[in-house]
Design a protein around this motif. Structure first.
Motif, PDB file in Angstrom:
ATOM      1  N   LYS A 190       0.826  -1.206   0.000  1.00 54.06           N
ATOM      2  CA  LYS A 190       0.000   0.000   0.000  1.00 54.06           C
ATOM      3  C   LYS A 190       0.861   1.258   0.000  1.00 54.06           C
ATOM      4  O   LYS A 190       0.600   2.207  -0.757  1.00 54.06           O
ATOM      5  CB  LYS A 190      -0.912  -0.009   1.231  1.00 54.06           C
ATOM      6  N   ILE A 191       1.895   1.274   0.832  1.00 52.13           N
ATOM      7  CA  ILE A 191       2.785   2.431   0.873  1.00 52.13           C
ATOM      8  C   ILE A 191       3.475   2.623  -0.467  1.00 52.13           C
ATOM      9  O   ILE A 191       3.520   3.730  -1.022  1.00 52.13           O
ATOM     10  CB  ILE A 191       3.828   2.267   2.002  1.00 52.13           C
ATOM     11  N   GLY A 192       4.032   1.540  -1.003  1.00 48.41           N
ATOM     12  CA  GLY A 192       4.706   1.640  -2.293  1.00 48.41           C
ATOM     13  C   GLY A 192       3.772   2.074  -3.401  1.00 48.41           C
ATOM     14  O   GLY A 192       4.134   2.900  -4.254  1.00 48.41           O
ATOM     15  N   PHE A 193       2.550   1.552  -3.393  1.00 49.57           N
ATOM     16  CA  PHE A 193       1.569   1.891  -4.422  1.00 49.57           C
ATOM     17  C   PHE A 193       1.275   3.382  -4.422  1.00 49.57           C
ATOM     18  O   PHE A 193       1.385   4.060  -5.452  1.00 49.57           O
ATOM     19  CB  PHE A 193       0.290   1.085  -4.193  1.00 49.57           C
ATOM     20  N   PHE A 194       0.893   3.913  -3.261  1.00 50.17           N
ATOM     21  CA  PHE A 194       0.517   5.323  -3.214  1.00 50.17           C
ATOM     22  C   PHE A 194       1.718   6.246  -3.378  1.00 50.17           C
ATOM     23  O   PHE A 194       1.598   7.337  -3.955  1.00 50.17           O
ATOM     24  CB  PHE A 194      -0.221   5.630  -1.908  1.00 50.17           C
ATOM     25  N   LEU A 195       2.870   5.832  -2.900  1.00 50.51           N
ATOM     26  CA  LEU A 195       4.067   6.655  -3.048  1.00 50.51           C
ATOM     27  C   LEU A 195       4.396   6.834  -4.532  1.00 50.51           C
ATOM     28  O   LEU A 195       4.606   7.964  -5.008  1.00 50.51           O
ATOM     29  CB  LEU A 195       5.244   6.006  -2.312  1.00 50.51           C
ATOM     30  N   VAL A 196       4.452   5.740  -5.271  1.00 50.51           N
ATOM     31  CA  VAL A 196       4.752   5.815  -6.711  1.00 50.51           C
ATOM     32  C   VAL A 196       3.647   6.552  -7.447  1.00 50.51           C
ATOM     33  O   VAL A 196       3.909   7.406  -8.313  1.00 50.51           O
ATOM     34  CB  VAL A 196       4.948   4.397  -7.288  1.00 50.51           C
ATOM     35  N   LEU A 197       2.389   6.248  -7.110  1.00 51.15           N
ATOM     36  CA  LEU A 197       1.262   6.887  -7.787  1.00 51.15           C
ATOM     37  C   LEU A 197       1.293   8.398  -7.596  1.00 51.15           C
ATOM     38  O   LEU A 197       1.155   9.164  -8.569  1.00 51.15           O
ATOM     39  CB  LEU A 197      -0.047   6.309  -7.250  1.00 51.15           C
ATOM     40  N   TRP A 198       1.464   8.846  -6.359  1.00 49.89           N
ATOM     41  CA  TRP A 198       1.470  10.283  -6.104  1.00 49.89           C
ATOM     42  C   TRP A 198       2.639  10.973  -6.798  1.00 49.89           C
ATOM     43  O   TRP A 198       2.480  12.057  -7.372  1.00 49.89           O
ATOM     44  CB  TRP A 198       1.532  10.547  -4.596  1.00 49.89           C
ATOM     45  N   THR A 427       7.667  -1.960 -15.279  1.00 48.00           N
ATOM     46  CA  THR A 427       6.460  -2.777 -15.118  1.00 48.00           C
ATOM     47  C   THR A 427       5.702  -2.389 -13.856  1.00 48.00           C
ATOM     48  O   THR A 427       4.473  -2.270 -13.862  1.00 48.00           O
ATOM     49  CB  THR A 427       6.837  -4.271 -15.075  1.00 48.00           C
ATOM     50  N   ILE A 428       6.421  -2.175 -12.765  1.00 45.39           N
ATOM     51  CA  ILE A 428       5.777  -1.791 -11.501  1.00 45.39           C
ATOM     52  C   ILE A 428       5.096  -0.433 -11.631  1.00 45.39           C
ATOM     53  O   ILE A 428       3.932  -0.253 -11.240  1.00 45.39           O
ATOM     54  CB  ILE A 428       6.812  -1.786 -10.361  1.00 45.39           C
ATOM     55  N   VAL A 429       5.812   0.560 -12.179  1.00 45.88           N
ATOM     56  CA  VAL A 429       5.259   1.917 -12.283  1.00 45.88           C
ATOM     57  C   VAL A 429       4.022   1.930 -13.173  1.00 45.88           C
ATOM     58  O   VAL A 429       2.970   2.480 -12.798  1.00 45.88           O
ATOM     59  CB  VAL A 429       6.334   2.887 -12.826  1.00 45.88           C
ATOM     60  N   TYR A 430       4.120   1.331 -14.357  1.00 46.99           N
ATOM     61  CA  TYR A 430       2.970   1.341 -15.265  1.00 46.99           C
ATOM     62  C   TYR A 430       1.827   0.476 -14.741  1.00 46.99           C
ATOM     63  O   TYR A 430       0.654   0.767 -15.012  1.00 46.99           O
ATOM     64  CB  TYR A 430       3.402   0.891 -16.658  1.00 46.99           C
ATOM     65  N   SER A 435      -3.532   0.329 -12.558  1.00 46.79           N
ATOM     66  CA  SER A 435      -4.410  -0.063 -11.448  1.00 46.79           C
ATOM     67  C   SER A 435      -5.178   1.140 -10.913  1.00 46.79           C
ATOM     68  O   SER A 435      -6.385   1.039 -10.624  1.00 46.79           O
ATOM     69  CB  SER A 435      -3.575  -0.703 -10.335  1.00 46.79           C
ATOM     70  N   ALA A 436      -4.484   2.266 -10.752  1.00 43.32           N
ATOM     71  CA  ALA A 436      -5.154   3.472 -10.258  1.00 43.32           C
ATOM     72  C   ALA A 436      -6.226   3.942 -11.232  1.00 43.32           C
ATOM     73  O   ALA A 436      -7.322   4.360 -10.823  1.00 43.32           O
ATOM     74  CB  ALA A 436      -4.126   4.575 -10.025  1.00 43.32           C
ATOM     75  N   THR A 437      -5.940   3.864 -12.535  1.00 48.53           N
ATOM     76  CA  THR A 437      -6.923   4.270 -13.546  1.00 48.53           C
ATOM     77  C   THR A 437      -8.155   3.366 -13.489  1.00 48.53           C
ATOM     78  O   THR A 437      -9.300   3.845 -13.537  1.00 48.53           O
ATOM     79  CB  THR A 437      -6.298   4.211 -14.946  1.00 48.53           C
ATOM     80  N   ILE A 438      -7.931   2.066 -13.390  1.00 42.62           N
ATOM     81  CA  ILE A 438      -9.049   1.116 -13.299  1.00 42.62           C
ATOM     82  C   ILE A 438      -9.879   1.383 -12.045  1.00 42.62           C
ATOM     83  O   ILE A 438     -11.122   1.367 -12.078  1.00 42.62           O
ATOM     84  CB  ILE A 438      -8.515  -0.326 -13.308  1.00 42.62           C
ATOM     85  N   ALA A 439      -9.204   1.646 -10.916  1.00 48.05           N
ATOM     86  CA  ALA A 439      -9.918   1.916  -9.663  1.00 48.05           C
ATOM     87  C   ALA A 439     -10.786   3.160  -9.788  1.00 48.05           C
ATOM     88  O   ALA A 439     -11.938   3.181  -9.328  1.00 48.05           O
ATOM     89  CB  ALA A 439      -8.915   2.073  -8.521  1.00 48.05           C
TER      90      ALA A 439
END
Length: 754
Positions: A190-198, A427-430, A435-439
């Protein structure tokens, strides 16, 4: 008259006392942080001999805002790019410090016979050094720009990020769950997801927004916009379970990559100073003399544990990351305190009901004492190293330094490792972006579509429309995930190096195709009731279309270039302003030429001449790549460009060509006037006589300016003021003219007249 708000009275008391105390500390040349803490103690309810703050809850709220703005300023001054450029060193140091200090805290708690949970939470508190306190101490001591301070701030940022993971782990331990299970892994993801996304979305969107409104923004508007973005990210951070300070830091890191970063930092500084002062005053208000007396021995022990532990184990951790002994000691000594995250961990323990009531005030007292000692520990590092160097054998000193210099971080990565690392990162970043777009589409767009198209039959149309839009939005991400790095230098090198590399390289492509198909499969599975075989087939067809589509390829490349350009915008601005050398300079060095800057002297013979007239390329073999004039930059100037004094020339050439060019620039100047005393200007009266050669001639025809280097300033016609000499007026006998010129020129003119 209406009664004055309690909050205003409390702020007045705090700021007045803080102002008086900090003036005293400034006079004594002590860090201002200490003055704020003393002021907080003086206005706290625990000090019976002075006026106290009436409403501490409001003050704590303002203190939380202070922490948020302090970390926002920290993000502006220290971006994530700086951490990545340092390699793995900060990560090694952070993990070593957190592990060693946590173990020390647990052992110290056991030594006092405290409960198991008290010991575990105490270990978490002692592992967290204070970002705000160290940042402020570095600022007050003038050390913020030094190299070791940058490494310390990198470790502190990573500690703040890992503190969130630690809080989840402590919550799992307190609830009796296994901290190594899915909850811990989910927290890290969760931390990694939102950190990269933001970071990715912020760096993509915010520079574009600031660029579009740049002409409309003045300092006032920029301050409001910046603080608004800071608060918005703080709210978003709390919504997903993180702290507001963490979100503020992320927004600061995003804005740090923009052209406006330095201006924002200067504008935010007064706000940061105000709320930062309130935060440190509020820390001083938590000092309770009764707690200090009752738990004096545990407090002293914990203070010594932090000071000695960070000075020794912390220094060793920095040495493991590749620092020399002296630099490691400066880093380790700087981190000898605990702060705001320790308070948060203590509050968590109290809210869960798993730690004793005495632990929180004890930790506050330890934090205050170590905060007092922080500037002195920072100053003590260099003398401590000197004393250690005198007492230890030279062989041991050399071995310790050799340990740091031989760190494996300096070894070059092979082509396979670089390629796989880059592919995995992409791969992780995209995947996160997709995932964020789908959500977002499934959370907001899908319900809207279903309301827009109600009914069972139209329900399928709503699902289909949402699915098509979702696939269109994520298609650039999926294409970049599959195709990026397939034509990189590492790929080409490995493909040509051996036939055995062909199958593994193709396998990397296949693996990314499978990930892309999985996204399409998830969308179809969520929105339809097709069989798995149909959805997999549909996913393969859609991914194949995405790969071959030229439109999607252009969109993907455009988005990536825009992101990279935004990420480099501050570096580009530094190059344009001449603060940083162009990136292509490194490639020039490989060809025995380089770029250098020269200033055109104020007395240069070149000023006022065009580049075509100077013909610098033919004379000296150099090329003028750019000319900087104030805030203006001219790249690749043409031959009609005119040089002016103080122009900064960026010149490309070899060492010999540069030397010849520099010599010419320095020597081809207007020589100093040796007849300076004869250049005095004087005013003379000249009466036109009957036999004067000027009679009947106009001012232009007389040649007074051109031939005699004098200037007629007026004609005396009996008026109060001189009449201007019209260019076409002809001189007559008896005219009285007034002439300005040098003594020799005037004398020559008078001789002609007589």
């Amino acid at each position: 008259m209406a009664a004055l708000s309690t909050l205003i009275q409390d702020l007045a008391l705090m700021l007045i006392v803080a102002g008086i105390v900090t003036l005293l500390f400034k006079r004594l040349k002590q860090p201002l942080v200490l003055g704020y803490i003393v002021a907080g103690f003086l206005v706290s309810p625990h000090m019976p001999y002075t006026t106290s703050v009436a409403d501490t809850e409001n003050i704590h709220l303002w203190a939380d805002i202070g922490v948020m703005f302090l970390l926002f300023s920290l993000g502006l001054d220290f971006s994530f790019k700086k951490i990545l450029k340092m390699g793995v060193s900060p990560f090694i140091s952070t993990m070593a410090i957190i592990f060693s200090m946590s173990m020390l805290g647990v052992l110290t708690g056991h030594a006092f016979g405290w409960s198991k949970m008290d010991c575990i939470f105490l270990g978490g508190m002692l592992a967290m050094s204070s970002t705000t306190i160290i940042y402020k101490a570095f600022d007050d001591l003038g050390l913020r720009q030094q190299q070791f301070a940058g490494l310390v701030m990198s470790v502190l940022i990573l500690e703040d990020i890992l503190a969130i993971v630690m809080m989840v782990m402590l919550s799992a331990i307190a609830s009796g769950n296994n901290p190594d299970g899915g909850q811990m892994l989910g927290s890290v993801v969760k931390i990694g997801f939102f950190l990269v996304l933001w970071l990715v979305v912020g760096i993509f969107a915010i520079p574009i927004f600031l660029r579009r409104v740049r002409r409309l923004i003045n300092n006032e508007v920029l301050l409001i916009v910046s603080l608004g973005l800071c608060c918005a990210m703080a709210v978003a951070s709390t919504k997903v379970g993180f702290s507001s300070a963490f979100g503020a830091f992320i927004m600061g890191s995003i804005l740090a990559e923009t052209v406006e970063a330095e201006k924002i930092e200067k504008l935010v500084e007064p706000v940061k100073n105000l709320f930062g002062a309130i935060f440190f005053v509020s820390v001083g208000m938590l000092v309770d003399p009764q707690i200090i007396v009752s738990y004096a021995w545990p407090i002293v022990t914990l203070v010594l544990t932090i000071l000695i532990g960070q000075a020794t184990l912390g220094s060793f951790a920095f040495m493991l990351s590749g620092e020399s002994l002296k630099s490691a000691m400066r880093c380790g000594f700087s981190m000898a305190q605990i702060g705001e995250f320790s308070f948060i961990i203590a509050s968590l323990g109290l809210s869960l009901g798993v730690i004793s009531d005495f632990l929180y005030p004890v930790v506050v007292a330890v934090s205050v004492i170590t905060t007092f000692l922080t500037p002195y520990m920072i100053r003590l590092a260099t003398p401590a190293y000197s004393a250690l160097e005198r007492r230890l054998p030279k062989g041991i000193i050399q071995s310790l330094n050799h340990l740091s210099m031989s760190h494996p971080n300096s070894q070059e990565q092979n082509a396979w490792k670089r390629l796989l690392t880059q592919m995995a990162l992409n791969t992780i970043v995209y995947s996160i972006l997709a995932s964020a777009t789908i959500a977002v589409m499934f959370t907001f767009v899908l319900p809207f579509m279903r309301k827009l198209l109600p009914g069972w039959t139209l329900h399928w149309y709503a699902n289909a429309a949402t699915g098509v839009l979702t696939v269109l939005f994520i298609s650039p991400f999926l294409r970049a995930m599959v195709m990026k790095k397939n034509r990189s230098e590492e790929w080409k090198k490995l493909w040509a190096e051996s036939n055995r590399n062909h199958l593994p390289l193709l396998a990397t492509v296949l693996g990314r195709v499978i990930v892309a198909v999985a996204f399409i499969f998830y969308i179809c599975n969520y929105l339809s009731r097709f069989s798995n075989a149909v959805m997999i087939t549909l996913g393969v067809v859609i991914v194949a279309f995405i790969i071959v589509s030229r439109t999607i390829k252009r969109r993907s490349i455009l988005l990536e270039r825009l992101f990279v350009n935004n990420l480099r915008s501050r570096d580009i601005e530094a190059q344009v302003q001449g603060k940083k050398r162009p990136l292509y300079e490194g490639k020039l060095l490989d060809r025995d030429i380089h770029i250098a800057e020269f200033n055109v002297p104020a007395n240069s013979n070149w000023m006022g001449k065009t580049l075509k007239e100077l013909n610098l390329g033919k004379k000296y073999g150099v090329h003028i790549s750019s000319i900087l004039r104030g805030g203006f930059r001219m790249n690749i100037p043409d031959g009609d460009f005119i040089l002016y004094p103080s122009d900064r020339l960026q010149v490309i050439g070899s060492d010999e060509q540069m030397a010849n060019f520099a010599h010419a620039l320095e020597t081809e100047v207007i020589q100093e006037d040796t007849q300076l005393e004869n250049r005095e200007m004087k005013l003379r009266q000249l009466i036109i006589s009957a036999n004067s050669p000027f009679v009947g001639k106009t001012l232009i025809e007389s040649g007074i300016r051109n031939h005699y280097s004098c200037m007629v300033v007026g004609i005396e016609e009996g008026k109060e003021n001189l009449s201007p000499a019209a260019p076409n007026r002809r001189f007559q006998e008896g005219d009285i003219i007034w002439v300005v010129g040098e003594e020799a020129a005037l004398q020559k003119l008078l001789n002609v007249e007589h």
